[in-house]
Motif scaffolding. Structure first.
Motif, PDB file in Angstrom:
ATOM      1  N   ALA A 148       0.815  -1.223   0.000  1.00 15.99           N
ATOM      2  CA  ALA A 148       0.000   0.000   0.000  1.00 15.99           C
ATOM      3  C   ALA A 148       0.844   1.267   0.000  1.00 15.99           C
ATOM      4  N   TYR A 149       1.998   1.263   0.691  1.00 19.39           N
ATOM      5  CA  TYR A 149       2.747   2.495   0.906  1.00 19.39           C
ATOM      6  C   TYR A 149       4.167   2.478   0.366  1.00 19.39           C
ATOM      7  N   GLY A 150       4.560   1.372  -0.249  1.00 20.66           N
ATOM      8  CA  GLY A 150       5.848   1.335  -0.929  1.00 20.66           C
ATOM      9  C   GLY A 150       7.057   1.233  -0.036  1.00 20.66           C
ATOM     10  N   GLU A 151       6.873   0.953   1.231  1.00 23.18           N
ATOM     11  CA  GLU A 151       8.009   0.795   2.140  1.00 23.18           C
ATOM     12  C   GLU A 151       7.588  -0.059   3.325  1.00 23.18           C
ATOM     13  N   SER A 152       8.600  -0.572   4.033  1.00 19.75           N
ATOM     14  CA  SER A 152       8.315  -1.419   5.190  1.00 19.75           C
ATOM     15  C   SER A 152       7.773  -0.582   6.336  1.00 19.75           C
ATOM     16  N   PRO A 153       6.989  -1.186   7.239  1.00 23.43           N
ATOM     17  CA  PRO A 153       6.482  -0.425   8.384  1.00 23.43           C
ATOM     18  C   PRO A 153       7.598   0.102   9.288  1.00 23.43           C
TER      19      PRO A 153
END
Length: 319
Positions: free
Chosen positions: A306-311
């Motif tokens: 969804a956001y293109g990076e790890s949490p």
């Protein structure tokens, strides 16, 4: 001509002015943190436009208000918390209603930034609903804090921009007839874009149908209750349809299942919390669990998609 309602760096003065304008409120900020509050307003009475400029983060606790406020951040953001309801966050471009649950106190956090806000007498909704919907003896109430969908949010931001553009010329007493027309236009826009009891009353006759109106009720319920333990049956009950009809509505109009939509909403809240949290205080796992993600690997995969990076990267980027 707009007037300056507030221009201070003193929390006590800000509390007093806001209490006089809206309702009793308590403000708090981190010890030693600089604060700055500036509010300008055009118009008084049943409709006013305000520009807010907050130079620091702070927390608020407000008593119930008589008026409705519709606020959109241009920078910064805020959240609103009501008893028993999941927090509702507004970032840049997202409209949220304040004071919608009349008689209920609310609280939240404000992140430094600039905001535009409409202040509307709640009675204006009753007046407009009496000509636009089936008559009802009950006062009109909003049933959700956000517009019903993204298109409605965009439309209402245009309404706010329009009122801003005409506010100095129209809302300050020089043209009461035009001011009344604009007030009714704003009230109609609220009824068209926010979930409310007038829409529900008008739709009683079609509760057996699989119409988008039921989908909007379901979406509003999920948005406002994502932090609670809710099921497909709960969502269907809130939308006044059967679970099977609800599945059909979401598949047809959103191309997801109701529970997939719920997961997306929870993922959004988790992402917002990660972006504003302190990694020295909270972990990715704690935030994931708080929003219903019990499997760390799947949560990380959903977040990356969804956001293109790890949490973890989102969490660390906020420091």
């Amino acid at each position: 001509m707009s007037e300056i309602l507030l221009d201070t760096d003193d929390l006590g003065e800000a509390e007093a002015v806001l209490a006089a304008q809206f309702a009793r409120i308590r403000l708090s900020a981190s010890a030693g943190a600089a604060t700055r509050f500036r509010i300008t307003q055009s118009g008084t009475g049943p409709l006013a436009f305000q520009e807010l400029d907050y130079g620091a983060d702070f927390r608020y606790e407000a008593e119930p208000m008589a008026n409705l406020m519709f606020c959109v951040p241009h920078s910064g953001g805020f959240d609103q918390r009501l008893p028993g309801v999941a927090p509702v966050y507004a970032g840049p471009g997202a409209v949220v209603a304040l004071g919608a649950h009349q008689g209920v106190p609310f609280s939240g956090d404000v992140h430094a930034g600039r905001f535009s806000q409409l202040v509307l007498d709640a009675k204006a909704l009753d007046e407009t609903a009496s000509t636009s919907f089936a008559r009802s003896a009950r006062p009109v109430r909003l049933t959700g804090l956000r517009p019903i969908d993204d298109d409605a949010n965009r439309y209402f931001t245009h309404v706010i921009d329009y009122v801003r553009d005409v506010s100095d010329r129209v809302l300050n007493g020089n043209n009461p007839v035009l001011a009344g027309e604009i007030r009714r236009h704003v009230a109609a826009a609220v009824l068209a874009t926010f979930p409310n009891t007038a829409r529900i009353d008008a739709g009683v006759a079609d509760r057996r149908d699989g119409t988008p109106q039921h989908l909007r009720r379901a979406i509003a319920f999920v948005d406002d209750n994502a932090a609670r333990d809710i099921s497909l049956a709960d969502i269907a009950a809130a939308a006044s349809v059967t679970p099977r009809a609800l599945q059909y509505l979401f598949r047809r109009h959103r191309d997801v299942t109701p529970l997939e939509y719920l997961r997306r909403v929870r993922l959004h809240h988790a992402h917002v919390e990660l972006a504003s949290a302190d990694p020295a205080v909270v972990t990715v796992g704690e935030i994931a669990l708080r929003w219903g993600f019990g499997h760390a690997g799947r949560f990380a995969a959903f977040h990356r998609e969804a956001y293109g990076e790890s949490p973890i990267r989102t969490l660390r980027a906020g420091t």
